[in-house]
Design a protein around this motif. Structure first.
Motif: not given
Length: 270
Positions: A192, A219, A222, A226, A231
């Motif tokens: 992320a 991601l 996120a 997570l 996500d």
């Protein structure tokens, strides 16, 4: 979808405890999930991703590293110990008739997953999630360590965690670049850009060091752990689609009914 308990002997004398998330249909592959530092096999990411992958037909073992949760052994002994235990998990699954072809590692668990994949036969793909490019990144984000004392303290996200003697020194032994430069195991890097614990630059370094076939998926939105279910579900859907060509044909026989699998690796010797 259901799950069964699964215990096995780690690299130490202690027993490691986990659960296998079973697909409702005959699985198309088996995987092991290595959780993040100090998280455990019951962390949100471990549970949600493993269950979502089971929905996609991939059976997943998620377990507590040594000394965490219900697992025995020395807690926070180091990444070297985690690699040995992950290899033991793969071996136990293989012996139980569930041949592992995919390894998934979250954060520091991603380093253990990559190193285990390089050294293990039968691993066809590896996935890292929010993984640092070197284990000593953990020391850099907040460590108090005195070699004249028994161990040290690692501070992550405002939480101080006591680690075993040698833990901090062991972190320096695990840069990912050497393993990635020699590995031919396909790798998927999930990260992320909003990760405040392990910056997105680590994903760039991992991608640069890895050989093809390699893939990177962002991601978006996120956090490092997570903590949003959506996500984790997205990550699982990406993993399921990406890994398909690599694990196809990894199961040589019809896996049969899920209730035929042993509830513990120790049951194999009964």
């Amino acid at each position: 979808m259901s799950h069964i308990p699964f215990t096995f002997r780690g690299s130490e004398e202690g027993e490691l405890v986990g659960r296998i998330e079973l697909p409702a249909v005959p699985p198309r592959a088996w995987a092991v999930f290595a959780h993040c530092f100090a998280c455990g096999g019951e962390s949100l990411a471990a549970v949600w991703i493993s269950r979502a992958l089971a929905d996609h037909g991939i059976g997943v073992l998620r377990y507590d590293f040594a000394g965490i949760g219900r697992s025995g052994g020395t807690v926070f002994a180091g990444v070297t110990a985690d690699v040995r235990d992950l290899a033991a998990a793969v071996a136990a699954m293989n012996d139980a008739g569930m041949p592992v072809s995919l390894l998934i590692g979250h954060s520091l668990g991603g380093i253990a997953a990559v190193e285990t994949a390089v050294a293990s036969e039968g691993i066809r793909a590896v996935v890292t999630i929010g993984t640092p490019s070197s284990a000593d990144h953990l020391a850099g984000i907040g460590t108090r360590h005195d070699r004249f004392e028994a161990g040290g303290v690692v501070t992550v996200g405002g939480r101080s965690i006591e680690v075993a003697p040698g833990f901090v020194d062991d972190l320096a032994l695990h840069p990912l670049a050497p393993s990635l430069s020699t590995s031919r195991v396909p790798i998927l890097i999930l990260h992320a850009p909003t990760d405040e614990v392990v910056g997105i630059e680590h994903a760039s370094r991992i991608y640069a060091a890895a050989r093809h076939p390699k893939s990177f998926v962002c991601l978006s939105g996120a956090d490092h752990l997570l903590t949003r279910r959506e996500d984790a579900s997205y990550a699982a859907s990406v993993i399921s689609a990406w890994v398909a060509p690599y694990v196809a044909g990894s199961l040589d026989a019809d896996p049969g009914k899920t209730d035929q699998y042993p509830r513990s690796a120790d049951a194999l010797t009964d």
